[in-house]
Write an enzyme that holds these catalytic residues in place. Sequence first.
Site, PDB file in Angstrom:
ATOM      1  N   ARG A   1       2.371  12.772 -19.849  1.00  0.00           N
ATOM      2  CA  ARG A   1       3.033  11.868 -20.793  1.00  0.00           C
ATOM      3  C   ARG A   1       2.951  10.347 -19.933  1.00  0.00           C
ATOM      4  O   ARG A   1       2.972   9.418 -21.009  1.00  0.00           O
ATOM      5  CB  ARG A   1       4.316  12.180 -21.185  1.00  0.00           C
TER       6      ARG A   1
ATOM      7  N   GLN B   1       0.629  23.060  -3.629  1.00  0.00           N
ATOM      8  CA  GLN B   1       0.588  24.175  -4.895  1.00  0.00           C
ATOM      9  C   GLN B   1      -0.667  23.785  -5.560  1.00  0.00           C
ATOM     10  O   GLN B   1      -0.896  22.767  -6.461  1.00  0.00           O
ATOM     11  CB  GLN B   1       1.672  23.763  -5.853  1.00  0.00           C
TER      12      GLN B   1
ATOM     13  N   ASN C   1      -3.604 -26.524   9.396  1.00  0.00           N
ATOM     14  CA  ASN C   1      -3.386 -25.479  10.777  1.00  0.00           C
ATOM     15  C   ASN C   1      -4.775 -24.621  10.944  1.00  0.00           C
ATOM     16  O   ASN C   1      -4.480 -23.973  12.001  1.00  0.00           O
ATOM     17  CB  ASN C   1      -2.084 -24.662  10.391  1.00  0.00           C
TER      18      ASN C   1
ATOM     19  N   ALA D   1       7.214  18.519  -6.249  1.00  0.00           N
ATOM     20  CA  ALA D   1       6.650  17.153  -6.493  1.00  0.00           C
ATOM     21  C   ALA D   1       4.990  17.437  -6.947  1.00  0.00           C
ATOM     22  O   ALA D   1       4.178  16.458  -6.684  1.00  0.00           O
ATOM     23  CB  ALA D   1       6.741  16.008  -5.498  1.00  0.00           C
TER      24      ALA D   1
ATOM     25  N   ARG E   1      -6.365 -45.410   8.740  1.00  0.00           N
ATOM     26  CA  ARG E   1      -6.841 -45.308   7.335  1.00  0.00           C
ATOM     27  C   ARG E   1      -7.695 -46.587   7.236  1.00  0.00           C
ATOM     28  O   ARG E   1      -7.634 -47.412   7.946  1.00  0.00           O
ATOM     29  CB  ARG E   1      -5.623 -45.267   6.246  1.00  0.00           C
TER      30      ARG E   1
ATOM     31  N   THR F   1       7.597  26.320 -11.681  1.00  0.00           N
ATOM     32  CA  THR F   1       8.483  25.999 -10.575  1.00  0.00           C
ATOM     33  C   THR F   1       8.744  26.957  -9.432  1.00  0.00           C
ATOM     34  O   THR F   1       8.834  26.850  -8.261  1.00  0.00           O
ATOM     35  CB  THR F   1       9.838  25.343 -11.152  1.00  0.00           C
TER      36      THR F   1
END
Length: 508
Positions: A13, A83, A399, A7, A453, A89
Site C-alpha cells: 500500500r 525470510q 578558497n 521487518a 583596482r 509472522t
Amino acid sequence: MNIVILAAGQGKRMKSALPKVLQTLAGKPLLQHVLETAVSLQGKSSKNGPVVVVGHGAAEVKDFIAGIAKSNSAFNKVTTALQAEQKGTGHALLQALPKLDVSVPTLVLYGDVPLTTQKTLNTLAKLADGVRGKDSALALLTQNLSNPFGYGRIVRDTDGAVKAIVEEKDASSSQKAIQEINTGIMVLPTQSLKKWLKSLRSSNAQGEYYLTDVISMAVQDGVPIRTTQADQEYETVGVNSRDQLAALERLHQHNIAKQLMDAGVSLADPARIDVRGTLECGSDVFIDVGCVFEGCVTLASGTKVGPYCVIRNSVIGKNVAIHAYSHLDGAKVGNQSVIGPYARLRPGADLSNDVHIGNFVEVKNSKIAANSKANHLAYVGDSLVGSRVNIGAGTITCNYDGVNKHQTIIEDDVFIGSDTQLVAPVRVRRGATLGAGTTLTKDAPANQLTVSRAKQVSLQWQRPVKQEKKSATKKVTIKKSVSKKLTTKKPAKKAMKTASKAVARGKK
C-alpha cells in the site's frame, strides 16, 4: 532477553520501491526507531543484540543496519535472519529461531510499529517473569479500540483468561464485536516457542503461518498468559500506507511539541514544528512557525528562532537571534549573535560571541571571533577571522583553485570594503583596510589601506539614440503604393464610360 524484530513485509500500500520499514518518521527510518528502543532495552551487558528478520528489500535493509552500526557502536550486535518467502509472522519468527538463546524469553517487535516506549516493554517483560527462564509466562500487549477492524481479536473465557487470538479474516461476527485487539507485541518462553513454531499450520483464510496461533498452544500446555496495555494508543499503531505514516508523523510531532512546551519552550504554533532528531532547549527559548530541526540541535536559554528556519546538528548559544529562512548545518554559534535573515551556516562554521551574519551571507569551515560581522551578500569559506572585523557586502574568500582548498586569515580590527575578493592563501594583517573592489592576491600589511583596482577615468561621450525600426517604414511605403493603384483605376473607368456614350450618340 532475546529481541526479534519482524521487518520482512513489502508494504504494497506504500506503492514504493523502498522497503516499508525504511520509510521515515521524524527524519529516521521506522526500523531505526524500533532498533533504538530494542538496543536500550537490552542494555550494553547483553550478549546478543536484536535479530531483524528481513525479506522484501533484504539487501537494502541489511545495508541500512550496517550503516547505522558503522556510525554508532550500540548497533554492532544487531544481526539479521532471512525470510525468503513471506509466509506469515509465525514463519518469519521461525527463521530467527537458530539465533535465539533458549534459556531466556523472546520479545517480538515489528519494524513498522515505531513508537512503542521502553517503559511499556519493560512492563511487558516483567509480566513474562523472564528471570525464570523456561518456566516464563507468555505476555501479550493488547489494546482496546473503538474501531478494531483489521486487527486480531483477544478471545477470553468466562473467567477472563486469554484462550486464543482470532484474526479479522477468520473471526465470526460475535468475535468481530470484541474491541480488545492483539498488537502483535509479545514476550514468549523461548524453549516452548521452539516447539510451537514447528507445529504451526497454514489452514486459514490467508494461507499463512500465524504467530498468534501459538496462544492456543500455550493454553493447551498450561503456560500462563498475561496481558497489559500501553499508556498511549499510538504506541501500538503500525504503518501500512502513506496516509497512516503522515497521520503518525503529525501525532508524533504533537507529542514532541507538548514536551518542549512543558519544558518551558514557547512555540508560535505547536502544529507547525518538525523535530527530526533531538532538540534540547534552555529556558525562554522561542520558536516561530515552520521550523525544522534535524539531527542533534541545542538551543541555549533566551534564543529566538524566526519562521521557516532549518537547523541541523548545531549548537546555539544564549540569547541568539536567528531570523527568518536561515539554514544552519553543523554550526556553532556563540552568545548574543545575530544570524539572518536568509543566512547559511555550513559545517565547520564556528562563531564566537556577538557575531553578526546577515542576509545572503554563507559561512563554511571558518572560525569568526567575537564582535565581527558580515551583514550582506558575502562568502566566508576556509577562513580564520579575528575580532571586530567588518566584512563588506559582496566580499568573497576565493578558497578553491579547482583542486585544493586554501585558507584565508583575517586578523583583528580589519575593515574589508564592498565587492572584495581575497584569493587564498592570503593574510590580511591586523588593522588593515581593503578598499572597495579590491582583488587581494598578496598579504595586506597591518594598519594600511590596500587597494587593487583600475584607475578611474572620465571621457567625453555621447549616449546612443534609439533608432526607428526599418520594418515600420517599409509598411508605410507599401500602403502608399497600393493607394496610388486604387486611385488610378477610378479615372480610367470614368473615361471608358464617357467614350462609350459618345459612340452611342454618333450611331444615332
